[in-house]
Design a protein around this motif. Structure first.
Motif, PDB file in Angstrom:
ATOM      1  N   TYR A  88      -3.681   5.571  11.372  1.00  0.00           N
ATOM      2  CA  TYR A  88      -4.355   4.961  10.223  1.00  0.00           C
ATOM      3  C   TYR A  88      -4.146   5.875   9.028  1.00  0.00           C
ATOM      4  CZ  TYR A  88      -7.721   2.208   7.581  1.00  0.00           C
ATOM      5  OH  TYR A  88      -8.302   1.387   6.644  1.00  0.00           O
ATOM      6  N   SER A  90      -5.388  -6.228  12.247  1.00  0.00           N
ATOM      7  CA  SER A  90      -6.558  -6.351  13.108  1.00  0.00           C
ATOM      8  C   SER A  90      -6.140  -7.137  14.344  1.00  0.00           C
ATOM      9  CB  SER A  90      -7.699  -7.074  12.385  1.00  0.00           C
ATOM     10  OG  SER A  90      -7.461  -8.471  12.322  1.00  0.00           O
ATOM     11  N   TYR A 110       0.816  -1.211   0.000  1.00  0.00           N
ATOM     12  CA  TYR A 110       0.000   0.000   0.000  1.00  0.00           C
ATOM     13  C   TYR A 110       0.853   1.267   0.000  1.00  0.00           C
ATOM     14  CZ  TYR A 110      -3.397   3.361   2.016  1.00  0.00           C
ATOM     15  OH  TYR A 110      -4.193   4.441   2.280  1.00  0.00           O
ATOM     16  N   HIS A 151      -8.689   2.101   1.755  1.00  0.00           N
ATOM     17  CA  HIS A 151      -8.445   2.244   3.193  1.00  0.00           C
ATOM     18  C   HIS A 151      -9.181   3.486   3.708  1.00  0.00           C
ATOM     19  CE1 HIS A 151      -5.111  -0.261   1.796  1.00  0.00           C
ATOM     20  NE2 HIS A 151      -4.945  -0.658   3.028  1.00  0.00           N
ATOM     21  N   TRP A 170     -12.458   3.219   5.410  1.00  0.00           N
ATOM     22  CA  TRP A 170     -13.601   2.926   6.266  1.00  0.00           C
ATOM     23  C   TRP A 170     -13.682   3.806   7.527  1.00  0.00           C
ATOM     24  CZ3 TRP A 170     -13.132   1.550  11.315  1.00  0.00           C
ATOM     25  CH2 TRP A 170     -11.899   1.057  11.746  1.00  0.00           C
ATOM     26  N   PRO A 222      -0.823  -7.101   5.995  1.00  0.00           N
ATOM     27  CA  PRO A 222      -1.818  -6.205   5.415  1.00  0.00           C
ATOM     28  C   PRO A 222      -3.054  -6.078   6.304  1.00  0.00           C
ATOM     29  CG  PRO A 222      -1.057  -7.834   3.799  1.00  0.00           C
ATOM     30  CD  PRO A 222      -0.551  -8.276   5.142  1.00  0.00           C
ATOM     31  N   LYS A 223      -3.613  -4.867   6.330  1.00  0.00           N
ATOM     32  CA  LYS A 223      -4.850  -4.584   7.041  1.00  0.00           C
ATOM     33  C   LYS A 223      -4.847  -5.181   8.454  1.00  0.00           C
ATOM     34  CE  LYS A 223      -7.505  -4.051   2.790  1.00  0.00           C
ATOM     35  NZ  LYS A 223      -8.676  -4.427   1.990  1.00  0.00           N
TER      36      LYS A 223
END
Length: 206
Positions: free
Chosen positions: A139, A68, A3, A145, A147, A65-66
Motif C-alpha cells: 500500500y 478492493s 495517483y 491514500h 487510511w 483505482p483504489k
C-alpha cells in the motif's frame, strides 16, 4: 495520469528524461504541460505499440483505482488485459523496451483476486522473455491514500516478532515519495532478465 503517474512524470522530467504519456482521448489536459502525449487505449496492444516507437522504457501503471475485494471482475477486465496489451506491444517493437511493472506484494492473506492478477502479469512477462523490473508494494501512503496509517504502530510490533517479521516486512507500507524514487530507479537502472523489487528495497530507494 493516475495517483502514481502524477508523481512519476515530473520526477522523471526533473532528471532530464523525455517522457511520453499514453492517455485516453480527452484526458490530455491531465498531463503536465510540455510532456508529449499519445492518445490511445491502454488495453489495446496496437495503441500501446504505436506509443512505443523510439521508447527505451515502458512504465506500466494501469489499474483499477483504489482496489478492493469487490472489484475482482474489474481487475481481470482492466489490470490483466492492460498488462497483456503492454507485453504484446513491447514484443512487437525493435528494440524491445525495458518494462517497469507495478505488481503487488505476494503472497498476501487478503486481496486475493488482485494479487492473482498481478501474479499472472509477472508470469506473462517472464514467458515472453522481456527484460523487466517488477515492483511489489503493498500500500502506497500519500495524499488521499492515508487510511491505513493507523496500522503503522502495529506493523512496528509485528516486525519485532520472529513469527510475523517476514510477513510484516513484505506487506509493509511505503510512501508515495519512496515509491516514486523506486520507479525512477527502475527506469534509470534497467534490468537484464527479471528483477523483483520488494517493500524493503522500495523503502531504501534513493
Amino acid at each position: 495520469t493516475g495517483y502514481l503517474g502524477r508523481s512519476l512524470v515530473p520526477a522523471l522530467r526533473s532528471r532530464g528524461h523525455r517522457v511520453r504519456v499514453l492517455v485516453r482521448p480527452g484526458s490530455e489536459r491531465k498531463v503536465p504541460r510540455g510532456v508529449e502525449t499519445v492518445a490511445g487505449n491502454p488495453i489495446e496492444a496496437a495503441g500501446v505499440a504505436a506509443a512505443l516507437v523510439g521508447v527505451d522504457t515502458l512504465v506500466h501503471l494501469v489499474g483499477v483505482p483504489k482496489p478492493s475485494p469487490a472489484k475482482a471482475r474489474q481487475f481481470r477486465e482492466i489490470d490483466l488485459v492492460s498488462i497483456q496489451a503492454s507485453v504484446s506491444a513491447a514484443t512487437r517493437v525493435t528494440p524491445r523496451p525495458h518494462l517497469v511493472y507495478l505488481s503487488v506484494a505476494q503472497p498476501a492473506p487478503v486481496m486475493r483476486a488482485y494479487v492473482a492478477v498481478r501474479q499472472e502479469g509477472e508470469v506473462l512477462i517472464r514467458q515472453r522473455g522481456l527484460n523487466a523490473t517488477c515492483l511489489r508494494p503493498w500500500y502506497v501512503l500519500g495524499p488521499g491514500h492515508r487510511w491505513p496509517a493507523w496500522l503503522i504502530p502495529i506493523y512496528a510490533i509485528l516486525r519485532r516478532l520472529p513469527a510475523t517479521r517476514a510477513s510484516a516486512e513484505r506487506l509493509g507500507f511505503v510512501t508515495l515519495d519512496q515509491m516514486t524514487r523506486a520507479l525512477v530507479q527502475a527506469v534509470e537502472q534497467p534490468a537484464t532478465g527479471i528483477r523483483v523489487v520488494e517493500v524493503p528495497e522500495i523503502r531504501r530507494s534513493e
